[in-house]
Design an enzyme around this catalytic site. Structure first.
Site, PDB file in Angstrom:
ATOM      1  CG  ASN A   1      -1.816   1.114   1.345  1.00 59.69           C
ATOM      2  OD1 ASN A   1      -1.414   2.254   1.113  1.00 59.69           O
ATOM      3  ND2 ASN A   1      -3.048   0.867   1.712  1.00 59.69           N
TER       4      ASN A   1
ATOM      5  CG  ASP B   1      -3.039   4.722   0.557  1.00 60.46           C
ATOM      6  OD1 ASP B   1      -3.035   4.807  -0.678  1.00 60.46           O
ATOM      7  OD2 ASP B   1      -3.931   4.155   1.203  1.00 60.46           O
TER       8      ASP B   1
ATOM      9  NE  ARG C   1       7.288  21.090   3.818  1.00 60.28           N
ATOM     10  CZ  ARG C   1       8.584  21.235   4.037  1.00 60.28           C
ATOM     11  NH1 ARG C   1       9.420  21.308   3.020  1.00 60.28           N
ATOM     12  NH2 ARG C   1       9.055  21.312   5.256  1.00 60.28           N
TER      13      ARG C   1
ATOM     14  NE  ARG D   1      -8.245   8.274   3.620  1.00 57.32           N
ATOM     15  CZ  ARG D   1      -8.968   7.853   4.650  1.00 57.32           C
ATOM     16  NH1 ARG D   1     -10.137   8.405   4.906  1.00 57.32           N
ATOM     17  NH2 ARG D   1      -8.534   6.886   5.430  1.00 57.32           N
TER      18      ARG D   1
ATOM     19  CG  HIS E   1      -3.683  10.672   2.213  1.00 58.89           C
ATOM     20  ND1 HIS E   1      -4.366   9.847   3.070  1.00 58.89           N
ATOM     21  CD2 HIS E   1      -3.318  11.742   2.947  1.00 58.89           C
ATOM     22  CE1 HIS E   1      -4.411  10.401   4.275  1.00 58.89           C
ATOM     23  NE2 HIS E   1      -3.787  11.552   4.225  1.00 58.89           N
TER      24      HIS E   1
ATOM     25  CG  HIS F   1      -5.818  -1.569   9.024  1.00 53.15           C
ATOM     26  ND1 HIS F   1      -5.349  -1.002  10.181  1.00 53.15           N
ATOM     27  CD2 HIS F   1      -6.320  -0.545   8.298  1.00 53.15           C
ATOM     28  CE1 HIS F   1      -5.593   0.303  10.174  1.00 53.15           C
ATOM     29  NE2 HIS F   1      -6.177   0.606   9.024  1.00 53.15           N
ATOM     30  N   GLY F   2      -2.330  -2.817   9.708  1.00 46.74           N
ATOM     31  CA  GLY F   2      -1.497  -2.856  10.910  1.00 46.74           C
ATOM     32  C   GLY F   2      -0.449  -3.958  10.919  1.00 46.74           C
TER      33      GLY F   2
ATOM     34  N   GLY G   1       1.105  -1.488   4.275  1.00 45.94           N
ATOM     35  CA  GLY G   1       1.612  -0.177   3.885  1.00 45.94           C
ATOM     36  C   GLY G   1       2.543   0.442   4.896  1.00 45.94           C
ATOM     37  CG  HIS G   2       2.509   3.095   9.018  1.00 42.52           C
ATOM     38  ND1 HIS G   2       3.306   2.763  10.095  1.00 42.52           N
ATOM     39  CD2 HIS G   2       2.535   4.437   8.933  1.00 42.52           C
ATOM     40  CE1 HIS G   2       3.753   3.868  10.648  1.00 42.52           C
ATOM     41  NE2 HIS G   2       3.304   4.899   9.956  1.00 42.52           N
TER      42      HIS G   2
HETATM   43  N1  PXP Z   1      -6.039  -2.742   3.969  1.00 46.60           N
HETATM   44  C1  PXP Z   1      -6.927  -1.718   4.042  1.00 46.60           C
HETATM   45  C2  PXP Z   1      -8.330  -1.970   3.612  1.00 46.60           C
HETATM   46  C3  PXP Z   1      -6.544  -0.426   4.466  1.00 46.60           C
HETATM   47  O1  PXP Z   1      -7.444   0.562   4.524  1.00 46.60           O
HETATM   48  C4  PXP Z   1      -5.191  -0.218   4.832  1.00 46.60           C
HETATM   49  C5  PXP Z   1      -4.740   1.138   5.256  1.00 46.60           C
HETATM   50  O2  PXP Z   1      -4.902   2.049   4.232  1.00 46.60           O
HETATM   51  C6  PXP Z   1      -4.299  -1.300   4.732  1.00 46.60           C
HETATM   52  C7  PXP Z   1      -4.763  -2.552   4.313  1.00 46.60           C
HETATM   53  C8  PXP Z   1      -2.853  -1.162   5.061  1.00 46.60           C
HETATM   54  O3  PXP Z   1      -2.705  -0.870   6.412  1.00 46.60           O
HETATM   55  P1  PXP Z   1      -1.280  -0.506   6.986  1.00 46.60           P
HETATM   56  O4  PXP Z   1      -0.880   0.793   6.364  1.00 46.60           O
HETATM   57  O5  PXP Z   1      -1.531  -0.394   8.466  1.00 46.60           O
HETATM   58  O6  PXP Z   1      -0.344  -1.605   6.621  1.00 46.60           O
END
Ligand code: PXP
Length: 237
Positions: free
Chosen positions: A7, A9, A18, A45, A50, A191-192, A213-214
């Site tokens: 991800n 994002d 910026r 979004r 973003h 997620h996470g 992603g993060h």
């Molecule tokens: N899956 C979904 C549906 C999400 O909304 C996100 C965050 O944008 C992620 C995965 C990835 O999450 P993370 O950035 O915590 O890895």
């Protein structure tokens, strides 16, 4: 085999801090692919704060792997998906004020709406995944919509601090995946997830795709994006 979709994002978030042109999330996506990622995920979004349509447009031209577009199940977003036709759309809940996606989609409570958006996307040849909590009612409702995939929300598992709690949350995910597969759904998760907690989720039977992603972008700040992606792939495998 479980695959990694990165991800991007969080690169767009840095760019938008910026409001200039760098760092470019599309460049990041291409580097992720070179490092072995199997797909690229981005969330456009409704307020475009973003990722932008320009990012999706370029990704569709340049990406060699698969593009997974996360978006709200909103009529205003449908033309975007239909115009660019990503390989997969993941429908996610969206609140304007949230920092990131906070909970799973309430499919059971919005069945008609989600079914109609799912059908419109599928009519355009886009496969659909629904981002939901590993809750039996939500999984059954997801199957009713006709979506091919669910993405299990791994947030509670990732937030668990104590080992016992983490084990409990993992069992909920394992059971959710099983119930979904029994109903004919294919299963992704995300997620996470990070370098310390990813392996038990990657090992869930039939787990297809992890959207991360993060943690990868955060690690890339210190070790570079190539190494960050490769280290995550090695753990998933
Ligand atoms: N899956 C979904 C549906 C999400 O909304 C996100 C965050 O944008 C992620 C995965 C990835 O999450 P993370 O950035 O915590 O890895």
């Amino acid at each position: 085999m479980t695959i990694l979709c990165v991800n991007i994002d969080h690169v767009a978030t840095l760019r938008e801090a910026r409001k200039i042109t760098e760092p470019d999330p599309v460049t990041a996506a291409l580097l992720c692919e070179l490092a072995g990622a199997s797909g690229i995920t981005l969330h456009i979004r409704e307020d475009r704060r973003h990722a932008k349509e320009r990012d999706l447009e370029l990704l569709m031209q340049l990406a060699k792997t698969r593009v997974n577009l996360e978006m709200a199940a909103a009529d205003a977003m449908l033309p975007v998906a239909v115009k660019y036709r990503p390989h997969q759309v993941t429908l996610v809940p969206e609140k304007r004020e949230e920092i990131t996606t906070e909970g799973g989609l309430d499919v059971a409570g919005n069945l008609a709406k989600i079914q109609s958006v799912t059908e419109s996307l599928q009519d355009s040849g886009i496969r659909v995944s629904l981002f939901i909590d590993a809750d039996e009612n939500q999984i059954a409702a997801a199957a009713e919509t006709g979506a091919e995939f669910i993405e299990l929300h791994t947030g509670c598992y990732c937030n668990a601090v104590e080992e016992e709690e983490q084990k409990r949350e993992l069992e909920i995910l394992v059971r959710g995946a099983h119930i979904a597969q029994d109903l004919g759904l294919r299963v992704n998760a995300g997620h996470g997830l990070n370098y310390r907690n990813v392996q038990p989720v990657a090992r869930i039977a039939g787990m297809e795709e992890l959207n991360i992603g993060h943690s990868i972008i955060a690690h890339a700040v210190f070790v570079g994006i190539e190494r960050a992606v490769k280290e995550m792939i090695a753990l998933i495998k």
